[in-house]
Design an enzyme around this catalytic site. Structure first.
Site: not given
Length: 715
Positions: A136, A245, A296, A481
């Site tokens: 990703h 991520h 994140s 996701e």
């Protein structure tokens, strides 16, 4: 009587020994590799391989942030496909897990990979035993998906992006196949702190308090590591799964990069392949993706760019604007943040890889796959209550973006009402049906993609669900996701299912994110109600997760019991219908009396470690030749005999290849090659070279090479 007693005692003893052996086989203990009895023989046949998947490095939109202005303009380091084959030596059942440095796996990508494997290996590899999973990264070329929504900002389908991925993935599987040997797999896991945060904490808090109390935090900190060794104990490869991520590189970046996970792979492989260039060597290390939907790497948290104050928690806005709310990474800039989060993952994986006590995997190799029309699944909650999934649709908060990459206009996260102006614009494109609006509530629909069919489908109805089993490890390959809590629920669901059918109590389940097909996000029902970005991008409605749990539970039970599985409806192959509006390269030229590869700005004469060398060349368009398994640059060190040896290529973290047009009309362009000299660089004489291909007006492609002056490096 004594004889009978002795006979009974013998039977009891024999039965006890038999049960003990069976228990050992079902519950293999943790052990030090050195203590393993080699007479047992390896448990598996394993192979590893790597392939270059780096797409067009210039003037192609990058996939992930959906920002039309984010165009590729060079390479920080190359992207790779890393394949791991695991076979059962008893019956030759085989599986292949592939981790790919790209934004997501498109359905057409897997279809084409399986198609290309067929003439090479017959029926050995197929849609059911091949799993493709992406890391990703948001710093790779776009245009390789077959559904309209994902190719809008890339001006449609980009054949060069697609072919680079297909060819590199196939090459990695072929190389893994060619080096299959007897070997073993060891599992270890541990917690990695300070490498991720939850970017939608208000949605997470909407999950039941009792459920949240079972976990230490709102992101998964656990890293699972597999160690692949040959029959002599020599390392062959490693897979790490950790949820974060790959958005350390932000939406202003134009350099192709594997982001934090790609960098972690480079570090691990450099450590194991000591005499090889970046992207080369026999040891393969994959840092695979997991349930990173709301996770994140930008650990400093969201702040307003204008004031430095924290953003509004509910809407992720600053004075009502999403664009100003950004979450910075831990470093001084995005490259430094990529380095920090990559190093953290590498260091933890290496620690787990080298630990003395690990679980040796043993037992069958199994796999199962099913295609499901996710737009029409009935979820049975109990005997009296059921619900259905919906046709795909994107909500308003999808357009608001995230704190990793905010959107534009006046869209905000947490929007459950919509907007009359944007409703008007939406209705010009396609007005959602009343049925769709009711099905997706409380999501206000911005794009009813499941009802949009021009020029072809905008998002998938049919997706893959897949499971792989290697002894005590089950890999749940998911087509999107999953948020943190969604992943936890799915892991628990699959684990309960396999344990109910007799798998050992120590069976582990890991989520392999963004696998085989991309169906956007999957949040819990409770998170969906808040309609943050992830909930607005949960395209099959509020019961999406429950549907996946139901489907994976049944698939897991069928896999363990080796039941016949209805593969389901085949997904569409839209490759022949793809539209592309990306202009081709017309021609390359240089200014009068100049030639391709000629140096414009040369290197200095002397450098020290820690400094950066920069050389600028007359160049040509990188799309003329992607240099797959090659390089656009080399850093070379002069040997005692006067010849040069390559010490860095464009897969290296220490180098950068930057390209730009200087005259679009006449086809002029320049390439700048930089090398930041690491502290461990030996003193000596060096040079930098640039490799490219020019295209004339007749379409003829010609290679060229440019070289800097020689310069010295000292500590």
């Amino acid at each position: 009587m004594a004889a009978l007693t002795n006979f009974v005692a013998f039977v009891v003893l024999a039965l006890s020994l038999f049960l003990a052996v069976q228990a050992r086989n079902r519950h293999r203990p943790s052990l030090d590799y050195e203590d393993r009895n080699e007479e047992d023989g390896p448990n598996y046949l394993i192979g590893v391989g790597r392939g270059d998947v780096t797409g067009p490095a210039a003037e192609v939109n990058m996939m992930g942030y959906a920002n039309p202005s984010q165009q590729s303009s060079g390479i920080h380091f190359r992207q790779f496909s890393r394949a791991f084959i695991v076979m059962d030596p008893q019956n030759t059942t085989r599986t292949v897990f592939v981790s790919v440095d790209c934004a997501m796996i498109s359905q057409i990508l897997k279809i084409e990979v399986v198609k290309k494997l067929k003439p090479l290996f017959g029926n050995a590899y197929n849609e059911s035993n091949v799993c493709l999973s992406s890391i990703h990264t948001h710093s790779g070329p776009a245009g390789f998906l077959q559904y309209v929504l994902f190719d809008v900002t890339s001006l449609g389908f980009v054949r060069e992006s697609f072919d680079a991925l297909v060819d590199g993935i196939v090459a990695s599987i072929q190389r893994a196949h060619d080096n299959v040997v007897p070997g073993d797999i060891y599992l270890n896991q541990g917690e990695l702190q300070d490498a991720n945060i939850n970017r939608s904490p208000t949605a997470y808090l909407n999950n039941p308090e009792a459920e949240r109390a079972k976990y230490d935090g709102n992101t998964d900190k656990n890293m699972v590591v597999l160690k692949f060794v040959d029959q002599h104990g020599a390392g062959m490869g490693m897979i790490s799964w950790f949820a974060v991520h790959c958005t350390s590189m932000n939406f202003t970046n134009g350099l192709i990069s594997g982001d934090n996970k790609g960098y972690a792979s480079l570090l691990f492989e450099a450590d194991m392949n000591t005499d090889s260039l970046a992207g080369q060597g026999s040891f393969v290390a994959a840092f695979a993706q997991s349930n990173e939907g709301d996770v994140s790497p930008n650990t400093r948290g969201p702040h307003c760019q204008d004031t430095g104050l924290p953003c509004d928690l509910e809407t992720s806005t600053c004075n009502g604007k999403s664009e100003l709310c950004v979450s910075p990474g831990p470093g001084v800039d995005m490259i430094d943040s990529t380095r920090i989060i990559g190093e953290k993952q590498y260091s933890k994986a290496k620690e787990l890889y080298n630990a003395d006590m690990q679980v040796e995997l043993s037992g069958p190799v199994q796999f199962a796959l099913q295609f499901v029309d996710m737009s029409d699944v009935t979820v049975h909650f109990n005997s009296s209550y059921s619900a259905k999934t919906c046709k795909p649709a994107m909500g308003y908060s999808f357009a608001a973006g995230t704190t990793d990459g905010p959107g534009s206009f006046d869209f905000t996260q947490g929007d459950t009402d919509g907007n009359p102006f944007w409703n008007l614009i939406r209705n010009i494109i396609k007005r959602p049906s009343a049925e769709e609006e009711a099905c997706h509530a409380p999501k206000p629909i911005l794009l009813p993609t499941g009802e949009m069919t021009f020029p072809y489908a905008w998002q998938p109805d049919i997706v893959d669900i897949q499971l792989l089993r290697w002894g005590q490890l089950v890999v749940a390959a998911v087509p999107g996701e999953f948020s943190t809590m969604s992943g936890r629920r799915l892991r628990d669901t699959v684990q309960r299912a396999v344990l109910s059918k007799g798998l050992p109590d120590d069976t582990e389940v890991v989520i392999a994110g963004l696998s085989n097909t991309y169906a956007d996000y999957i949040t819990t029902y409770e998170e969906y109600q808040v309609q943050r970005y992830e909930g607005a991008s949960t395209i099959y409605g509020p019961h999406t997760l429950a549907a996946f749990q139901q489907l994976y539970s049944q698939l897991a039970q069928d896999m363990v019991m080796e039941e016949a599985i209805d593969v389901g409806p085949s997904p569409p192959n839209l490759l022949s219908r793809q539209l592309s509006f990306l202009p081709p390269v017309v021609m390359d030229t240089t200014p009068l009396f100049r030639h391709f590869g000629e140096v414009i700005d040369d290197a200095g004469s002397t450098y020290h470690t820690g400094e950066t060398v920069s050389v600028r060349f007359h160049s040509a368009h990188p799309r003329n030749n992607l240099q797959l398994d090659g390089t656009f640059l080399t850093v070379e060190r002069k040997k005692d005999d006067g010849t040069f040896e390559v010490v860095h290529n464009d897969a290296s973290w220490d180098t950068m290849f930057k390209w730009k047009r200087t005259n679009p009309v006449l086809g002029y362009s320049e390439a700048t090659v930089t090398w930041t000299i690491s502290p461990d660089t030996p003193s000596g004489t060096y040079r930098i070279r640039h490799f490219g291909h020019s295209k004339n007006l007749l379409g003829e492609i010609t290679p060229f090479v440019g070289s800097s002056r020689q310069f010295t490096v000292s500590a």
